[in-house]
Design an enzyme around this catalytic site. Structure first.
Site, PDB file in Angstrom:
ATOM      1  N   TYR A   1     -26.349 -30.163 -33.200  1.00  0.00           N
ATOM      2  CA  TYR A   1     -25.845 -30.192 -31.823  1.00  0.00           C
ATOM      3  C   TYR A   1     -24.508 -30.928 -31.737  1.00  0.00           C
ATOM      4  O   TYR A   1     -24.192 -31.547 -30.731  1.00  0.00           O
ATOM      5  CB  TYR A   1     -26.890 -30.792 -30.866  1.00  0.00           C
ATOM      6  CG  TYR A   1     -28.238 -30.113 -31.014  1.00  0.00           C
ATOM      7  CD1 TYR A   1     -28.416 -28.809 -30.566  1.00  0.00           C
ATOM      8  CD2 TYR A   1     -29.306 -30.738 -31.660  1.00  0.00           C
ATOM      9  CE1 TYR A   1     -29.625 -28.153 -30.745  1.00  0.00           C
ATOM     10  CE2 TYR A   1     -30.512 -30.094 -31.845  1.00  0.00           C
ATOM     11  CZ  TYR A   1     -30.668 -28.798 -31.392  1.00  0.00           C
ATOM     12  OH  TYR A   1     -31.863 -28.151 -31.572  1.00  0.00           O
TER      13      TYR A   1
ATOM     14  N   GLU B   1     -40.100 -24.263 -36.014  1.00  0.00           N
ATOM     15  CA  GLU B   1     -38.700 -23.992 -35.655  1.00  0.00           C
ATOM     16  C   GLU B   1     -37.846 -25.254 -35.731  1.00  0.00           C
ATOM     17  O   GLU B   1     -37.252 -25.663 -34.736  1.00  0.00           O
ATOM     18  CB  GLU B   1     -38.631 -23.454 -34.215  1.00  0.00           C
ATOM     19  CG  GLU B   1     -39.461 -22.236 -33.944  1.00  0.00           C
ATOM     20  CD  GLU B   1     -39.556 -21.911 -32.447  1.00  0.00           C
ATOM     21  OE1 GLU B   1     -39.209 -22.770 -31.609  1.00  0.00           O
ATOM     22  OE2 GLU B   1     -39.986 -20.814 -32.134  1.00  0.00           O
TER      23      GLU B   1
ATOM     24  N   CYS C   1      -8.977 -36.239 -20.836  1.00  0.00           N
ATOM     25  CA  CYS C   1      -8.697 -36.874 -19.547  1.00  0.00           C
ATOM     26  C   CYS C   1      -9.959 -37.044 -18.708  1.00  0.00           C
ATOM     27  O   CYS C   1     -10.105 -36.430 -17.646  1.00  0.00           O
ATOM     28  CB  CYS C   1      -7.666 -36.047 -18.801  1.00  0.00           C
ATOM     29  SG  CYS C   1      -6.157 -35.939 -19.735  1.00  0.00           S
ATOM     30  N   GLU C   2     -10.896 -37.798 -19.200  1.00  0.00           N
ATOM     31  CA  GLU C   2     -12.113 -38.110 -18.452  1.00  0.00           C
ATOM     32  C   GLU C   2     -12.623 -39.453 -18.932  1.00  0.00           C
ATOM     33  O   GLU C   2     -12.624 -39.712 -20.142  1.00  0.00           O
ATOM     34  CB  GLU C   2     -13.224 -37.079 -18.739  1.00  0.00           C
ATOM     35  CG  GLU C   2     -12.920 -35.713 -18.243  1.00  0.00           C
ATOM     36  CD  GLU C   2     -14.153 -34.945 -17.804  1.00  0.00           C
ATOM     37  OE1 GLU C   2     -15.197 -35.555 -17.518  1.00  0.00           O
ATOM     38  OE2 GLU C   2     -14.042 -33.711 -17.755  1.00  0.00           O
TER      39      GLU C   2
ATOM     40  N   TYR D   1     -25.974 -37.267 -23.285  1.00  0.00           N
ATOM     41  CA  TYR D   1     -27.356 -37.777 -23.401  1.00  0.00           C
ATOM     42  C   TYR D   1     -27.409 -39.283 -23.620  1.00  0.00           C
ATOM     43  O   TYR D   1     -28.455 -39.797 -24.024  1.00  0.00           O
ATOM     44  CB  TYR D   1     -28.063 -37.137 -24.605  1.00  0.00           C
ATOM     45  CG  TYR D   1     -28.013 -35.637 -24.694  1.00  0.00           C
ATOM     46  CD1 TYR D   1     -28.512 -34.827 -23.680  1.00  0.00           C
ATOM     47  CD2 TYR D   1     -27.490 -35.015 -25.826  1.00  0.00           C
ATOM     48  CE1 TYR D   1     -28.480 -33.450 -23.790  1.00  0.00           C
ATOM     49  CE2 TYR D   1     -27.457 -33.640 -25.947  1.00  0.00           C
ATOM     50  CZ  TYR D   1     -27.951 -32.868 -24.916  1.00  0.00           C
ATOM     51  OH  TYR D   1     -27.914 -31.509 -25.037  1.00  0.00           O
TER      52      TYR D   1
ATOM     53  N   ARG E   1     -22.592 -35.343 -27.356  1.00  0.00           N
ATOM     54  CA  ARG E   1     -23.892 -36.009 -27.233  1.00  0.00           C
ATOM     55  C   ARG E   1     -23.821 -37.423 -26.631  1.00  0.00           C
ATOM     56  O   ARG E   1     -24.648 -37.765 -25.794  1.00  0.00           O
ATOM     57  CB  ARG E   1     -24.633 -36.040 -28.579  1.00  0.00           C
ATOM     58  CG  ARG E   1     -24.882 -34.647 -29.176  1.00  0.00           C
ATOM     59  CD  ARG E   1     -25.836 -34.653 -30.361  1.00  0.00           C
ATOM     60  NE  ARG E   1     -27.198 -34.887 -29.925  1.00  0.00           N
ATOM     61  CZ  ARG E   1     -27.829 -36.016 -30.035  1.00  0.00           C
ATOM     62  NH1 ARG E   1     -27.240 -37.066 -30.594  1.00  0.00           N
ATOM     63  NH2 ARG E   1     -29.060 -36.139 -29.588  1.00  0.00           N
TER      64      ARG E   1
HETATM   65  N1  LLP Z   1     -37.393 -24.286 -30.672  1.00  0.00           N
HETATM   66  C1  LLP Z   1     -37.019 -24.209 -29.385  1.00  0.00           C
HETATM   67  C2  LLP Z   1     -37.685 -23.263 -28.516  1.00  0.00           C
HETATM   68  C3  LLP Z   1     -36.009 -25.061 -28.895  1.00  0.00           C
HETATM   69  O1  LLP Z   1     -35.654 -24.980 -27.630  1.00  0.00           O
HETATM   70  C4  LLP Z   1     -35.394 -25.978 -29.773  1.00  0.00           C
HETATM   71  C5  LLP Z   1     -34.339 -26.876 -29.292  1.00  0.00           C
HETATM   72  C6  LLP Z   1     -35.806 -26.003 -31.111  1.00  0.00           C
HETATM   73  C7  LLP Z   1     -36.811 -25.145 -31.525  1.00  0.00           C
HETATM   74  C8  LLP Z   1     -35.197 -26.921 -32.131  1.00  0.00           C
HETATM   75  O2  LLP Z   1     -35.402 -28.257 -31.859  1.00  0.00           O
HETATM   76  P1  LLP Z   1     -34.978 -29.339 -32.972  1.00  0.00           P
HETATM   77  O3  LLP Z   1     -35.871 -29.145 -34.153  1.00  0.00           O
HETATM   78  O4  LLP Z   1     -33.559 -29.095 -33.301  1.00  0.00           O
HETATM   79  O5  LLP Z   1     -35.163 -30.643 -32.317  1.00  0.00           O
HETATM   80  N2  LLP Z   1     -28.649 -30.529 -27.524  1.00  0.00           N
HETATM   81  C9  LLP Z   1     -29.741 -31.468 -27.626  1.00  0.00           C
HETATM   82  C10 LLP Z   1     -30.985 -30.835 -28.191  1.00  0.00           C
HETATM   83  C11 LLP Z   1     -31.431 -29.600 -27.454  1.00  0.00           C
HETATM   84  C12 LLP Z   1     -32.594 -28.907 -28.114  1.00  0.00           C
HETATM   85  C13 LLP Z   1     -32.809 -27.561 -27.526  1.00  0.00           C
HETATM   86  N3  LLP Z   1     -33.890 -26.833 -28.095  1.00  0.00           N
HETATM   87  C14 LLP Z   1     -29.302 -32.660 -28.449  1.00  0.00           C
HETATM   88  O6  LLP Z   1     -28.131 -32.729 -28.831  1.00  0.00           O
HETATM   89  O7  LLP Z   1     -30.072 -33.586 -28.660  1.00  0.00           O
END
Ligand code: LLP
Length: 430
Positions: free
Chosen positions: A388, A276, A359-360, A319, A315
């Site tokens: 993201y 995924e 405004c933050e 983070y 981000r």
């Molecule tokens: N599968 C599941 C069950 C997940 O929860 C996620 C991401 C993925 C796959 C995909 O992960 P990737 O390959 O994209 O790393 N907003 C955060 C990242 C949150 C990820 C949430 N789940 C950021 O900007 O770093």
């Protein structure tokens, strides 16, 4: 690797000058490179080819319909995590048999919608959810298919932010690996839900190979134990999480390195494999273009105020994420960056906070950043914003969301128009 490069002292996306897009579409604007997107998808597909896996793009990372459609046409399935994402995946033309649905809080309506659509599988996060899906499928006179998400209790490494770590015991995701056997025993004779797979996702982004190896080794051992007890496990979904280069070109491993370690663990197993990935496919395929509005001094600090805010890219403040930011046309040719590297020292540079109009005090894209001299009207590029980025943008401060543009060679297309003020109030009733 990506197709954002400086040519003739100016940033180009593939063969299109970034400044042309900004001039025609305005700023802030998300710009995606089709070649980069497909390159990364194919890289994942080729690296894991010996396993013949199902690759389900994690749509939450960048869910623009056009982007989804490109990936679907290239052979991708979709990993969705809400009714809205399922709607998008179907709208983009994804075969429901290639859709998997994860998430700890699926509502009854969402579960019904997914069963109705005929998705491949639910990734199920708790005993309560198992019972609920079984009940709903029964009411619909259908059989649902699921994989149990296990929590392998693996530390993803220090570089993964606490807010995006998912595979440790204290996280809300999945069922503790020790409890998994009991869960399979308890629910082996459900009438309307067949639990045929195992799912895990240890966090995002993951920079190291070891946490994957540990998690998959634990999952393989669990599948062996389950098989001995008579449970038939048909697939293992190993989630996403592969990291990308935010800070410098060698920060993240190419997926081929992950595959070298992981393919041997899974090759020849009697179960299928699913992946995924989100960030790996789209992270470096997108940038944000933003224009300098003002400069100001505050105490000892210099601020460069730009027209993209935390509502456009959250981000950095959410983070503490680092995004490389650089002028699209550096005034001094010496400042054409050889590589996107956090240690790059500009000739005739300055240290600034790059902040937005919201405004933050938390509204910043970078703090204490070394940047070539910039002036009002200059364009800046915020790199590695494809994943993201737009997906987490909002209308905070009633700012219409940015446009999204896709570049293909020497052409570009608006794939999401900039929102208007009318869009802001359209769903509201007086
Ligand atoms: N599968 C599941 C069950 C997940 O929860 C996620 C991401 C993925 C796959 C995909 O992960 P990737 O390959 O994209 O790393 N907003 C955060 C990242 C949150 C990820 C949430 N789940 C950021 O900007 O770093």
């Amino acid at each position: 690797m990506d197709f954002f490069n400086y040519k003739n002292n100016e940033l180009h996306c593939e063969s299109v000058p970034a400044s042309r897009i900004a001039a025609e579409v305005g700023t802030p604007v998300y710009v995606y490179s089709k070649a980069t997107l497909l390159h990364h998808y194919r890289q994942v597909a080729n690296a894991f080819k010996p396993l013949n896996p199902t690759i389900c793009y994690s749509i939450k990372s960048c869910s623009n319909l056009h982007v989804c459609k490109l990936l679907i046409d290239a052979g991708c399935g979709m990993d969705v995590t809400s009714g809205g994402e399922l709607f998008r995946a179907l709208k983009a033309g994804c075969d429901p048999k290639k859709i998997i649905y994860a998430g700890v809080g699926k509502t009854d309506d969402e579960i019904r919608m997914a069963i109705d659509a005929g998705i491949a599988a639910f990734n199920i996060e708790s005993e309560a959810e198992i019972e609920n899906i079984d009940r709903i499928a029964g009411e619909m006179g259908k059989t649902a298919i699921g994989a149990l998400r296990i929590n392998p209790d693996v530390d993803p490494g220090h570089k993964t932010h606490a807010k995006t770590t998912t595979g440790k015991k204290e996280n809300k995701f999945g069922v503790d690996i020790e409890r998994a056997e009991r869960v399979f025993e308890q629910y082996k004779t459900l009438k309307n839900l067949r639990i045929g797979g195992l799912h895990l996702h240890i966090g995002s982004p993951i920079y190291d190979i070891a946490p994957y190896v540990e998690a998959i080794t634990k999952a393989n051992a669990l599948i062996d134990r389950l098989t001995k007890k008579g449970h038939k496990i048909e697939w293992l979904d190993m989630g996403g999480g592969f990291a990308v280069n935010y800070k410098h070109p060698m920060q993240a491993l190419p997926v081929t390195e992950h595959a070298k370690a992981l393919v041997p663990l899974l090759q020849g197993k009697p179960y299928k494999v699913a992946l995924e990935p989100g960030r790996y496919i789209v992270g470096n395929a997108g940038i944000v273009l933003t224009r300098v509005l003002y400069r100001k001094q505050g105490g000892e600090k210099k601020f460069v105020i730009v027209d993209a805010g935390m509502n456009d890219l959250i981000r950095p403040t959410l983070y503490d994420a680092y995004h490389f930011i650089w002028p699209v046309k550096p005034a001094d040719a010496k400042n054409v960056p050889a590589a996107r590297d956090e240690d790059l020292v500009p000739a005739d540079g300055e240290t600034v906070d790059i902040v937005g109009p919201i405004c933050e005090s938390g509204d910043y894209l970078a703090k204490g950043r070394a940047l070539p001299q910039t002036k009002r009207g200059d364009l800046l590029a915020v790199f590695t914003a494809g994943a993201y980025g737009f997906a987490m943008s909002s209308n905070y401060n009633n700012r219409p969301r940015a446009a999204e543009v896709l570049v293909d060679g020497d052409k570009f297309t608006v794939i999401r128009r900039r929102e208007t003020y009318e869009d802001l109030v359209a769903p509201e009733l007086i």
